[in-house]
Design a protein around this motif. Structure first.
Motif, mmCIF file in Angstrom:
data_model
loop_
_atom_site.group_PDB
_atom_site.id
_atom_site.type_symbol
_atom_site.label_atom_id
_atom_site.label_comp_id
_atom_site.label_asym_id
_atom_site.label_seq_id
_atom_site.Cartn_x
_atom_site.Cartn_y
_atom_site.Cartn_z
ATOM 1 N N ALA A 7 -2.573 4.796 -38.238
ATOM 2 C CA ALA A 7 -1.999 3.751 -37.404
ATOM 3 C C ALA A 7 -2.649 3.899 -36.027
ATOM 4 C CB ALA A 7 -0.494 3.916 -37.323
ATOM 5 N N PRO A 8 -2.459 2.937 -35.133
ATOM 6 C CA PRO A 8 -3.089 3.057 -33.812
ATOM 7 C C PRO A 8 -2.727 4.335 -33.064
ATOM 8 C CG PRO A 8 -2.113 0.894 -34.096
ATOM 9 C CD PRO A 8 -1.739 1.708 -35.296
ATOM 10 N N ASP A 9 -1.533 4.862 -33.264
ATOM 11 C CA ASP A 9 -1.110 6.009 -32.463
ATOM 12 C C ASP A 9 -0.815 7.272 -33.267
ATOM 13 O OD1 ASP A 9 1.016 4.740 -33.633
ATOM 14 O OD2 ASP A 9 2.376 5.030 -31.980
ATOM 15 N N VAL A 10 -0.635 7.174 -34.590
ATOM 16 C CA VAL A 10 -0.241 8.338 -35.377
ATOM 17 C C VAL A 10 -1.098 8.426 -36.637
ATOM 18 C CG1 VAL A 10 1.635 9.445 -36.643
ATOM 19 C CG2 VAL A 10 2.144 8.150 -34.587
ATOM 20 N N GLN A 11 -1.632 9.616 -36.898
ATOM 21 C CA GLN A 11 -2.315 9.867 -38.154
ATOM 22 C C GLN A 11 -1.422 10.779 -38.985
ATOM 23 O OE1 GLN A 11 -6.098 11.557 -37.185
ATOM 24 N NE2 GLN A 11 -7.074 9.558 -37.046
ATOM 25 N N VAL A 12 -1.223 10.421 -40.259
ATOM 26 C CA VAL A 12 -0.340 11.179 -41.131
ATOM 27 C C VAL A 12 -1.079 11.491 -42.423
ATOM 28 C CG1 VAL A 12 1.841 11.153 -42.396
ATOM 29 C CG2 VAL A 12 1.694 10.030 -40.178
ATOM 30 N N HIS A 21 6.956 15.640 -51.935
ATOM 31 C CA HIS A 21 6.175 14.850 -50.985
ATOM 32 C C HIS A 21 6.279 15.469 -49.597
ATOM 33 C CE1 HIS A 21 5.643 11.562 -53.847
ATOM 34 N NE2 HIS A 21 6.867 11.851 -54.237
ATOM 35 N N VAL A 22 5.136 15.599 -48.936
ATOM 36 C CA VAL A 22 5.091 16.174 -47.590
ATOM 37 C C VAL A 22 4.222 15.279 -46.722
ATOM 38 C CG1 VAL A 22 4.406 18.177 -46.213
ATOM 39 C CG2 VAL A 22 5.324 18.517 -48.505
ATOM 40 N N ASP A 23 4.698 14.954 -45.525
ATOM 41 C CA ASP A 23 3.922 14.207 -44.550
ATOM 42 C C ASP A 23 3.591 15.132 -43.391
ATOM 43 O OD1 ASP A 23 4.342 12.026 -46.119
ATOM 44 O OD2 ASP A 23 5.724 11.017 -44.767
ATOM 45 N N LEU A 24 2.321 15.217 -43.037
ATOM 46 C CA LEU A 24 1.888 16.029 -41.903
ATOM 47 C C LEU A 24 1.333 15.106 -40.826
ATOM 48 C CD1 LEU A 24 -0.028 18.906 -43.720
ATOM 49 C CD2 LEU A 24 2.240 19.002 -42.713
ATOM 50 N N SER A 25 1.911 15.161 -39.620
ATOM 51 C CA SER A 25 1.378 14.368 -38.506
ATOM 52 C C SER A 25 0.282 15.167 -37.824
ATOM 53 C CB SER A 25 2.421 14.053 -37.463
ATOM 54 O OG SER A 25 3.698 14.226 -37.894
ATOM 55 N N ILE A 26 -0.670 14.443 -37.301
ATOM 56 C CA ILE A 26 -1.820 15.072 -36.663
ATOM 57 C C ILE A 26 -1.804 14.737 -35.175
ATOM 58 C CG2 ILE A 26 -4.337 15.158 -36.639
ATOM 59 C CD1 ILE A 26 -4.178 14.211 -39.593
ATOM 60 N N ASN A 27 -1.981 15.773 -34.342
ATOM 61 C CA ASN A 27 -2.042 15.609 -32.880
ATOM 62 C C ASN A 27 -0.805 14.926 -32.302
ATOM 63 O OD1 ASN A 27 -4.551 16.839 -32.713
ATOM 64 N ND2 ASN A 27 -5.628 14.915 -33.043
ATOM 65 N N GLN A 28 0.375 15.324 -32.761
ATOM 66 C CA GLN A 28 1.621 14.746 -32.258
ATOM 67 C C GLN A 28 2.484 15.844 -31.654
ATOM 68 O OE1 GLN A 28 2.355 11.380 -32.204
ATOM 69 N NE2 GLN A 28 0.201 11.346 -32.783
ATOM 70 N N MET A 29 2.492 15.934 -30.338
ATOM 71 C CA MET A 29 3.274 16.970 -29.661
ATOM 72 C C MET A 29 4.773 16.688 -29.738
ATOM 73 S SD MET A 29 1.145 19.176 -28.981
ATOM 74 C CE MET A 29 2.273 20.281 -28.173
ATOM 75 N N GLY A 30 5.139 15.437 -29.926
ATOM 76 C CA GLY A 30 6.558 15.099 -30.046
ATOM 77 C C GLY A 30 7.207 15.785 -31.233
#
Length: 131
Positions: A7-12, A21-30
């Motif tokens: 997505a424009p702001d989040v890579q998963v 099922h596991v979702d890993l966010s990339i470069n998300q400090m939140g």
């Protein structure tokens, strides 16, 4: 890896292994800050990781019994569920959860102590007794 959602702001990274099922966010400090916040709340409440156990039980119930968890489908998100659980714990009487006590314990300090700590004059709880 099943797929990489960009997505424009989040890579998963969406992973599936043995039906899990596991979702890993990339470069998300939140996400890291949220995890730290929930860990700190659990440390403050104590009682053998009561907060985390209750949160896992609540997530499982919402997913498998009530089918109301999943913000991508318009249902509750896990962060919203966590915030609601924090509100439930905040509303418990002082005899149940010791509030107003500064919590500066680190995970290393907690591990050295061994057994979970129950504050003075508090009632021991289990996740099912919270509700």
């Amino acid at each position: 890896v099943d797929k990489l959602v960009q997505a424009p702001d989040v890579q998963v990274l969406k992973l599936e292994a043995n039906g899990m099922h596991v979702d890993l966010s990339i470069n998300q400090m939140g996400g890291a800050a949220t995890s730290s916040f929930l860990h700190d709340i659990d440390a403050c409440i104590g009682q053998g990781h009561l907060f985390k156990s209750t949160l896992l039980l609540l997530k499982a119930w919402c997913s498998y019994e009530a089918h109301i968890l999943g913000s991508d489908n318009g249902y509750l998100g896990t962060y919203a569920l966590s915030v609601m659980l924090v509100a439930v714990f905040n509303g418990l009487p002082d005899q149940v959860i010791k509030k107003g006590v500064p919590c500066s314990r680190t995970a290393a300090e907690e591990a050295k102590k061994g057994a979970p700590e129950v504050a003075e004059n508090t009632v021991p709880l289990t996740p099912l007794k919270v509700f």
